[in-house]
Write an enzyme that holds these catalytic residues in place. Structure first.
Site, PDB file in Angstrom:
ATOM      1  N   ARG A  31      47.777  31.806   7.617  1.00  0.00           N
ATOM      2  CA  ARG A  31      47.170  30.940   6.728  1.00  0.00           C
ATOM      3  C   ARG A  31      47.307  29.420   6.981  1.00  0.00           C
ATOM      4  O   ARG A  31      46.550  28.851   7.782  1.00  0.00           O
ATOM      5  CB  ARG A  31      47.387  31.123   5.404  1.00  0.00           C
ATOM      6  CG  ARG A  31      46.373  30.571   4.384  1.00  0.00           C
ATOM      7  CD  ARG A  31      46.590  29.195   4.052  1.00  0.00           C
ATOM      8  NE  ARG A  31      47.787  28.531   3.471  1.00  0.00           N
ATOM      9  CZ  ARG A  31      48.241  27.369   3.425  1.00  0.00           C
ATOM     10  NH1 ARG A  31      47.734  26.367   3.777  1.00  0.00           N
ATOM     11  NH2 ARG A  31      49.633  27.149   3.070  1.00  0.00           N
ATOM     12  N   ASP A  32      48.492  28.847   6.918  1.00  0.00           N
ATOM     13  CA  ASP A  32      48.803  27.486   7.041  1.00  0.00           C
ATOM     14  C   ASP A  32      48.865  27.185   8.764  1.00  0.00           C
ATOM     15  O   ASP A  32      48.395  26.135   8.963  1.00  0.00           O
ATOM     16  CB  ASP A  32      50.279  27.160   6.516  1.00  0.00           C
ATOM     17  CG  ASP A  32      50.388  25.573   6.153  1.00  0.00           C
ATOM     18  OD1 ASP A  32      49.406  24.877   6.635  1.00  0.00           O
ATOM     19  OD2 ASP A  32      51.184  25.168   5.233  1.00  0.00           O
ATOM     20  N   HIS A 222      58.589  24.007   1.175  1.00  0.00           N
ATOM     21  CA  HIS A 222      57.468  24.301   2.432  1.00  0.00           C
ATOM     22  C   HIS A 222      57.589  23.221   3.076  1.00  0.00           C
ATOM     23  O   HIS A 222      56.803  22.166   2.915  1.00  0.00           O
ATOM     24  CB  HIS A 222      56.394  24.557   1.517  1.00  0.00           C
ATOM     25  CG  HIS A 222      55.040  24.789   2.083  1.00  0.00           C
ATOM     26  ND1 HIS A 222      54.395  25.773   2.412  1.00  0.00           N
ATOM     27  CD2 HIS A 222      54.204  23.704   2.780  1.00  0.00           C
ATOM     28  CE1 HIS A 222      53.395  25.727   3.183  1.00  0.00           C
ATOM     29  NE2 HIS A 222      53.262  24.464   3.477  1.00  0.00           N
ATOM     30  N   HIS A 224      57.138  20.716   6.241  1.00  0.00           N
ATOM     31  CA  HIS A 224      56.355  20.650   7.810  1.00  0.00           C
ATOM     32  C   HIS A 224      57.310  19.878   8.631  1.00  0.00           C
ATOM     33  O   HIS A 224      58.429  19.170   8.026  1.00  0.00           O
ATOM     34  CB  HIS A 224      55.247  19.966   7.585  1.00  0.00           C
ATOM     35  CG  HIS A 224      54.169  20.864   7.022  1.00  0.00           C
ATOM     36  ND1 HIS A 224      53.086  21.525   8.010  1.00  0.00           N
ATOM     37  CD2 HIS A 224      53.969  21.119   5.987  1.00  0.00           C
ATOM     38  CE1 HIS A 224      52.199  22.266   7.144  1.00  0.00           C
ATOM     39  NE2 HIS A 224      52.593  22.356   5.903  1.00  0.00           N
ATOM     40  N   CYS A 255      48.096  21.240   7.664  1.00  0.00           N
ATOM     41  CA  CYS A 255      46.962  20.982   6.804  1.00  0.00           C
ATOM     42  C   CYS A 255      45.747  20.100   7.496  1.00  0.00           C
ATOM     43  O   CYS A 255      46.242  18.975   7.716  1.00  0.00           O
ATOM     44  CB  CYS A 255      47.532  20.568   5.350  1.00  0.00           C
ATOM     45  SG  CYS A 255      46.071  20.202   4.417  1.00  0.00           S
ATOM     46  N   ASN A 264      54.432  24.031  10.082  1.00  0.00           N
ATOM     47  CA  ASN A 264      55.545  24.332   9.401  1.00  0.00           C
ATOM     48  C   ASN A 264      56.579  24.577  10.137  1.00  0.00           C
ATOM     49  O   ASN A 264      56.491  24.803  11.407  1.00  0.00           O
ATOM     50  CB  ASN A 264      55.409  25.683   8.478  1.00  0.00           C
ATOM     51  CG  ASN A 264      54.343  25.659   7.302  1.00  0.00           C
ATOM     52  OD1 ASN A 264      53.198  26.385   7.424  1.00  0.00           O
ATOM     53  ND2 ASN A 264      54.511  25.048   6.383  1.00  0.00           N
TER      54      ASN A 264
HETATM   55  C1  LIG Z   1      37.691  23.322  -2.959  1.00  0.00           C
HETATM   56  C2  LIG Z   1      36.512  23.194  -2.190  1.00  0.00           C
HETATM   57  C3  LIG Z   1      35.687  24.486  -2.130  1.00  0.00           C
HETATM   58  C4  LIG Z   1      35.668  22.425  -3.061  1.00  0.00           C
HETATM   59  O1  LIG Z   1      34.523  21.745  -2.300  1.00  0.00           O
HETATM   60  P1  LIG Z   1      33.360  21.361  -2.925  1.00  0.00           P
HETATM   61  O2  LIG Z   1      32.232  20.954  -1.907  1.00  0.00           O
HETATM   62  O3  LIG Z   1      33.740  20.180  -3.818  1.00  0.00           O
HETATM   63  O4  LIG Z   1      32.768  22.582  -3.946  1.00  0.00           O
HETATM   64  P2  LIG Z   1      31.396  22.799  -4.698  1.00  0.00           P
HETATM   65  O5  LIG Z   1      31.897  23.471  -5.920  1.00  0.00           O
HETATM   66  O6  LIG Z   1      30.728  21.543  -4.918  1.00  0.00           O
HETATM   67  O7  LIG Z   1      30.629  23.843  -3.843  1.00  0.00           O
HETATM   68  C5  LIG Z   1      30.140  23.306  -2.473  1.00  0.00           C
HETATM   69  C6  LIG Z   1      29.875  24.558  -1.698  1.00  0.00           C
HETATM   70  O8  LIG Z   1      31.106  25.070  -1.430  1.00  0.00           O
HETATM   71  C7  LIG Z   1      30.889  26.390  -1.724  1.00  0.00           C
HETATM   72  N1  LIG Z   1      32.095  26.735  -2.391  1.00  0.00           N
HETATM   73  C8  LIG Z   1      32.868  26.380  -3.329  1.00  0.00           C
HETATM   74  N2  LIG Z   1      33.944  26.938  -3.356  1.00  0.00           N
HETATM   75  C9  LIG Z   1      34.239  27.805  -2.539  1.00  0.00           C
HETATM   76  C10 LIG Z   1      35.076  28.947  -2.088  1.00  0.00           C
HETATM   77  N3  LIG Z   1      36.326  29.079  -2.819  1.00  0.00           N
HETATM   78  N4  LIG Z   1      34.844  29.746  -1.215  1.00  0.00           N
HETATM   79  C11 LIG Z   1      33.598  29.571  -0.413  1.00  0.00           C
HETATM   80  N5  LIG Z   1      32.684  28.730  -0.761  1.00  0.00           N
HETATM   81  C12 LIG Z   1      33.096  27.911  -1.802  1.00  0.00           C
HETATM   82  C13 LIG Z   1      29.641  26.604  -3.022  1.00  0.00           C
HETATM   83  O9  LIG Z   1      29.430  27.905  -3.042  1.00  0.00           O
HETATM   84  C14 LIG Z   1      28.670  25.661  -2.493  1.00  0.00           C
HETATM   85  O10 LIG Z   1      27.956  26.323  -1.241  1.00  0.00           O
HETATM   86  P3  LIG Z   1      26.665  25.611  -0.886  1.00  0.00           P
HETATM   87  O11 LIG Z   1      25.941  25.879  -2.282  1.00  0.00           O
HETATM   88  O12 LIG Z   1      26.626  24.263  -0.330  1.00  0.00           O
HETATM   89  O13 LIG Z   1      26.086  26.457   0.030  1.00  0.00           O
HETATM   90  C15 LIG Z   1      36.739  22.601  -0.943  1.00  0.00           C
HETATM   91  O14 LIG Z   1      37.205  21.382  -1.065  1.00  0.00           O
HETATM   92  C16 LIG Z   1      37.754  23.653  -0.112  1.00  0.00           C
HETATM   93  O15 LIG Z   1      37.202  24.663   0.325  1.00  0.00           O
HETATM   94  N6  LIG Z   1      38.652  23.046   0.444  1.00  0.00           N
HETATM   95  C17 LIG Z   1      39.699  23.614   1.251  1.00  0.00           C
HETATM   96  C18 LIG Z   1      40.860  22.729   1.538  1.00  0.00           C
HETATM   97  C19 LIG Z   1      41.966  23.744   2.229  1.00  0.00           C
HETATM   98  O16 LIG Z   1      41.808  24.955   2.387  1.00  0.00           O
HETATM   99  N7  LIG Z   1      43.142  23.153   2.571  1.00  0.00           N
HETATM  100  C20 LIG Z   1      43.978  23.455   3.176  1.00  0.00           C
HETATM  101  C21 LIG Z   1      44.869  24.357   2.461  1.00  0.00           C
HETATM  102  S1  LIG Z   1      45.992  23.341   1.481  1.00  0.00           S
HETATM  103  C22 LIG Z   1      47.484  23.017   2.260  1.00  0.00           C
HETATM  104  O17 LIG Z   1      47.603  23.671   3.468  1.00  0.00           O
HETATM  105  C23 LIG Z   1      48.669  22.636   1.833  1.00  0.00           C
HETATM  106  C24 LIG Z   1      49.570  23.501   1.483  1.00  0.00           C
HETATM  107  C25 LIG Z   1      49.260  24.551   0.572  1.00  0.00           C
HETATM  108  O18 LIG Z   1      49.972  24.368   2.766  1.00  0.00           O
HETATM  109  C26 LIG Z   1      51.014  23.114   1.049  1.00  0.00           C
HETATM  110  C27 LIG Z   1      51.587  21.857   1.771  1.00  0.00           C
HETATM  111  O19 LIG Z   1      51.709  21.808   2.975  1.00  0.00           O
HETATM  112  O20 LIG Z   1      51.539  20.893   1.180  1.00  0.00           O
END
Ligand SMILES: CC(C)(COP(=O)([O-])OP(=O)([O-])OC[C@H]1O[C@@H](n2cnc3c(N)ncnc32)[C@H](O)[C@@H]1OP(=O)([O-])[O-])[C@@H](O)C(=O)NCCC(=O)NCCSC(=O)C[C@@](C)(O)CC(=O)[O-]
Length: 308
Positions: A31-32, A222, A224, A255, A264
């Site tokens: 994932r990450d 966690h 990096h 990320c 990481n």
């Molecule tokens: C949260 C959202 C979805 C908001 O995104 P948004 O654009 O604000 O969402 P929305 O509710 O307005 O929906 C827009 C479109 O997205 C679709 N949608 C809405 N939700 C979903 C979903 N769950 N799965 C699939 N599709 C989805 C929804 O159906 C719609 O589709 P359309 O009508 O345009 O075709 C977006 O910002 C997003 O996906 N962000 C992903 C961020 C991410 O994955 N970041 C990396 C992980 S975090 C990380 O790495 C940190 C961590 C955890 O490791 C810890 C650390 O190191 O600090």
């Protein structure tokens, strides 16, 4: 000094310190790790990779994210990957879920554990999940309620616990506030993300002190490894009683919304370091190497772990 000697010098300082006897490592590679690699790995290769990791002795392997494909195309095959991996009986396969849409997709393929991911920085929350911290907590609350109704375990993340790529320093009190909310909601554990690797041993100590009101056994770290400080930071966390460490095989990834991409800390480096200190991890290093060789070969990427 070589990287190995430098690491050994860090470890040596902890030889006679009171540290936990066992540490649980949560593997982040699929994932990450893969979410921030330029090459999009084919679903069947992800499945092979996760199956190799399942043979390593991990109790938990973060498998994928049910997020928007438009935001993170690397995770666009979450349902397929989750459905096709072999589920080893003693391994948990958590997935990231940002909202009810993601949870519903995860439920359809029989996910048993999810992770909701918040941040201690407003700017990072906006860039990462397109909403404020307060709104994210409301969304997570809905996710947690529905997940609990379905018998799902929930882990929580707080990103930017040591600093943010957009806001700079983050006050440990802000981390404590978000952590508190995640526990109140029902997360069984909160993982503290040093998203861009700006942590130092001093900052880690301050953070641990700021979080002293929480049960330390429910906190994970966690880190990096942008500036090679993840291990010294982990050691400080272990000294404070932390027993869960997130890491990514061969140091994959980072990320996509964290500015400078930084993976990481490498799982091999963590396992080697803990073994050196006599701390049990339960990880089979030969099988870990097989998983690491497989993914590094596929991505044509160097393994940046420290081996000794
Ligand atoms: C949260 C959202 C979805 C908001 O995104 P948004 O654009 O604000 O969402 P929305 O509710 O307005 O929906 C827009 C479109 O997205 C679709 N949608 C809405 N939700 C979903 C979903 N769950 N799965 C699939 N599709 C989805 C929804 O159906 C719609 O589709 P359309 O009508 O345009 O075709 C977006 O910002 C997003 O996906 N962000 C992903 C961020 C991410 O994955 N970041 C990396 C992980 S975090 C990380 O790495 C940190 C961590 C955890 O490791 C810890 C650390 O190191 O600090």
């Amino acid at each position: 000094m070589s990287r190995v000697n430098n690491l050994l010098a860090q470890l040596q300082k902890y030889k006679n310190t009171s540290l936990p006897k066992k540490v649980k490592i949560v593997e982040m590679g699929p994932r990450d790790g893969l979410q921030n690699e330029k090459t999009i790995v084919q679903s069947e290769d992800k499945v092979k990779f996760i199956n190799l990791l399942s043979k390593c002795g991990f109790q938990a392997i973060e498998t994928t994210s049910f997020v928007s494909k438009k935001w993170v195309p690397q995770m666009g095959d979450a349902s397929e990957v989750y459905s096709k991996i072999d589920k080893f009986p003693n391994v948990s396969y958590p997935v990231l879920v940002p909202n009810i849409i993601g949870l519903d997709q995860a439920l359809k393929v029989g996910v048993k554990e999810i992770a909701v991911f918040g941040a201690a920085s407003e700017a990072f929350s906006q860039k990462n999940i397109n909403c404020s911290i307060a709104d994210s907590l409301k969304r997570f609350n809905d996710v947690v309620i529905k997940a609990q109704q379905n018998g799902i375990k929930i882990r929580g993340y707080v990103s930017c616990v040591m600093g943010c790529p957009y806001e700079g320093d983050i006050h440990p009190q802000k981390v404590a506030e978000v952590t508190q909310k995640l526990f109140e909601m029902g997360c069984y554990e909160v993982s503290l993300g040093d998203t861009i690797g700006v942590g130092t041993p001093e900052k880690t100590k301050n953070l641990m002190q700021a979080l002293s009101q929480f049960d330390i056994k429910k906190l994970a770290v966690h880190f990096h490894d942008t500036y090679d400080r993840a291990i010294p930071n982990i050691l400080v966390a272990l000294e404070h009683g932390v027993e869960v460490v997130d890491s990514s095989v061969s140091g994959l990834g980072g990320c996509p919304y964290a500015g400078k991409p930084s993976g990481n800390v490498a799982t091999e480096t963590v396992v080697n370091s803990l073994n050196y200190l006599g701390i049990e991890t339960g990880i089979d290093r030969e099988n870990l190497k097989k998983a690491s060789d497989f993914i590094c070969g596929l991505l044509n990427r160097q393994n940046i772990s420290i081996n000794f």
